[in-house]
Scaffold this active site. Structure first.
Site, PDB file in Angstrom:
ATOM      1  CE  LYS A   1      28.442  32.461  46.062  1.00  0.00           C
ATOM      2  NZ  LYS A   1      28.795  30.948  45.569  1.00  0.00           N
TER       3      LYS A   1
HETATM    4  C1  PLP Z   1      28.125  29.890  44.961  1.00  0.00           C
HETATM    5  C2  PLP Z   1      29.405  28.580  44.524  1.00  0.00           C
HETATM    6  C3  PLP Z   1      29.324  27.993  43.718  1.00  0.00           C
HETATM    7  C4  PLP Z   1      28.211  28.451  42.758  1.00  0.00           C
HETATM    8  O1  PLP Z   1      28.570  29.460  42.070  1.00  0.00           O
HETATM    9  P1  PLP Z   1      27.334  30.543  40.862  1.00  0.00           P
HETATM   10  O2  PLP Z   1      27.980  31.604  40.261  1.00  0.00           O
HETATM   11  O3  PLP Z   1      26.164  30.851  41.623  1.00  0.00           O
HETATM   12  O4  PLP Z   1      26.600  29.464  39.517  1.00  0.00           O
HETATM   13  C5  PLP Z   1      30.287  27.146  43.292  1.00  0.00           C
HETATM   14  N1  PLP Z   1      30.670  26.623  43.972  1.00  0.00           N
HETATM   15  C6  PLP Z   1      30.422  27.203  45.525  1.00  0.00           C
HETATM   16  C7  PLP Z   1      31.303  27.179  46.235  1.00  0.00           C
HETATM   17  C8  PLP Z   1      29.642  28.466  45.636  1.00  0.00           C
HETATM   18  O5  PLP Z   1      30.138  28.661  46.062  1.00  0.00           O
END
Ligand code: PLP
Length: 481
Positions: free
Chosen positions: A106
């Site tokens: 993120k």
């Molecule tokens: C947020 C997240 C996901 C999922 O991503 P999305 O965009 O919500 O589908 C997968 N793995 C980790 C470690 C995340 O932080």
């Protein structure tokens, strides 16, 4: 460039306004009225930052001086200058998205979003400060706090489920520094926290607050667009390494929760990048697997707490964007979203399901299979992956076994194994003792993989945010800020 809502009941706005507004007034999500013209071949010639600039400028042309914003967002913030390296492991290629300031994927988007919001605010001559409200299943919260800390004109409040995130994730959030940040635990699960935030937005719509509310969740188009870049970057890396020929199709397996990450991959494909199948990997909360296999989306089930908490989600917001992109039918999307809300499920028309299945494949992986995968990848390849990445890997393997599709496979790695040290230690057959810091040390000692600096530094940081509230009290909490 004009944006419209997936539900078709809100006025069109330009791209700067879409970033500022986040959620469209009719409850839909913003998308461009027409996708931008784009030369993918010229994009993959560029270095990572220039790729980001090119993609962001194409989608958000009403935000000026993108090159400067990209530099401010990324330069010096990631472990590597190219932000998201690709490494080849055991026949697959792992796209490492976790080399940023909080060791989760993120960071790629949430390093950029504050720059986009600040610039959009200036472009629209908006004087009021912005209050970012975010519910987090673990990683968004910290990445958003780090991205927004001490940004002028913006404050941020993060809600996380009490007992619903890993110890390291909790520690990362409650130790957050910055004058403009608040962190609060909510008694409930992630969906409770997310529902609470949505209710605050609804309750505040009629009030004349001294601030504008906005969100750092992937409902904001400014959060989604920066994620397109790393699909191009991975393709470029495979070309440079001689692993693929120009124009050859590549499959991507994506650990999925809110469907933002994988949707960015679909947008990369729409821009021309030679993407084959997009593989949607879930954990035991396999609502998307069922949907992609049957066409029925049914949230009426219990939310399981798993070792991959960032994917513990039953309502994947960005799926709404996919439904629009594939059907072009705002009335249909509005109807389906209303059904989801009122009756808890919906079914898409057969034609739409067929088209979704041409682009996507879906599978899921429970905690036991995830642990087995971490152990196997470690034992056979000396590569340590986290619990989310493990589901991407396991489902990719399942896909190859079942279909025989031998196109190159990129597995998106969404978090550092050090964000989930207890689960990872267990997976590789080590006993787990002590607190999260003992676990970090032990994982480093037995694997020799380095602890990311930001996590190692947590030990010295005091806990600054201690509030725990009932979910009914979230609105009061925000109004008292
Ligand atoms: C947020 C997240 C996901 C999922 O991503 P999305 O965009 O919500 O589908 C997968 N793995 C980790 C470690 C995340 O932080």
């Amino acid at each position: 460039m004009q944006y419209h809502s997936t539900r078709g009941q809100s006025p069109e706005v330009d791209s700067a306004q879409a970033v500022l507004t986040g959620l469209a007034p009719d409850g839909g999500l913003y998308l461009p009225c027409a996708l931008p013209a784009f030369s993918w071949r010229s994009c993959i010639q560029k270095n990572t930052l220039d790729m980001a600039q090119m993609i962001l400028s194409a989608f958000l042309p009403d935000i000026p001086d993108m090159q400067t914003l990209v530099e401010k967002a990324y330069v010096g913030k990631f472990e590597t200058e190219d932000l998201t390296p690709t490494v080849s492991v055991g026949g697959f290629h792992v796209l490492e998205l976790f080399r940023g300031p909080t060791s989760a994927f993120k960071d790629v988007a949430l390093s950029m979003l504050p720059q986009l919001l600040t610039a959009a605010k200036a472009a629209k001559n908006e004087k009021k400060d912005i209050l970012i409200l975010t519910a987090t299943s673990g990683d968004t919260g910290k990445a958003a706090l780090e991205g927004f800390k001490d940004v002028d004109g913006i404050r941020i409040c993060v809600f996380y489920p009490h007992g619903g995130v890993s110890d390291v994730q909790r520690r990362q959030m409650v130790s957050q520094e910055g004058e403009n940040v608040t962190v609060c635990a909510v008694r409930g699960n992630f969906d409770d926290a997310q529902t609470g935030v949505k209710e605050i937005f609804a309750a505040c719509r009629e009030k004349d607050l001294p601030v504008n509310l906005s969100s750092a969740n992937s409902i904001n188009i400014g959060r989604l667009v920066p994620q397109i870049t790393y699909y191009f970057k991975a393709y470029r890396d495979l070309l440079d390494a001689g692993r693929i020929q120009m124009g050859e199709e590549v499959n991507f397996s994506v650990p999925t929760g809110n469907f933002g990450d994988i949707l960015a991959g679909y947008l990369a494909k729409k821009l021309g990048l030679p993407v084959g199948k997009l593989i949607c990997a879930s954990n035991a909360n396999n609502v998307l697997t069922d949907f992609i296999r049957t066409g029925t989306y049914d949230r009426r089930r219990v939310l399981h707490k798993t070792d991959s908490p960032s994917m513990d989600i039953l309502v994947s917001s960005n799926l709404e964007r996919l439904l629009y992109l594939m059907s072009g039918d705002t009335a249909l999307v509005a109807r389906l979203m209303n059904e989801l809300n009122t009756q808890g499920y919906y079914q898409v028309p057969q034609q739409l399901l067929t088209e979704i299945q041409e682009q996507f494949w879906a599978g899921w992986c429970d905690d036991a299979k995830g642990a087995e995968t971490i152990a196997k990848v470690w034992r056979e390849n000396g590569y340590l992956c986290d619990t989310h990445t493990a589901s991407g890997w396991a489902v990719a393997q399942d896909y190859v076994n079942r279909t025989g599709d031998m196109r190159p496979m990129v597995v998106l790695s969404t978090a550092s194994p050090y964000k989930f040290p207890a689960a990872v230690l267990n997976a590789i057959g080590e006993t787990v003792n002590g607190d999260e810091f003992d676990q970090l040390d032990k994982l480093a000692a037995v694997t020799g993989v380095k602890i990311p600096k930001n996590l190692a530094a947590l030990r010295e940081k005091p806990e600054r945010h201690t509030a725990v509230i009932d979910k009914e009290k979230m609105l009061d909490f925000v109004l008292a800020l």
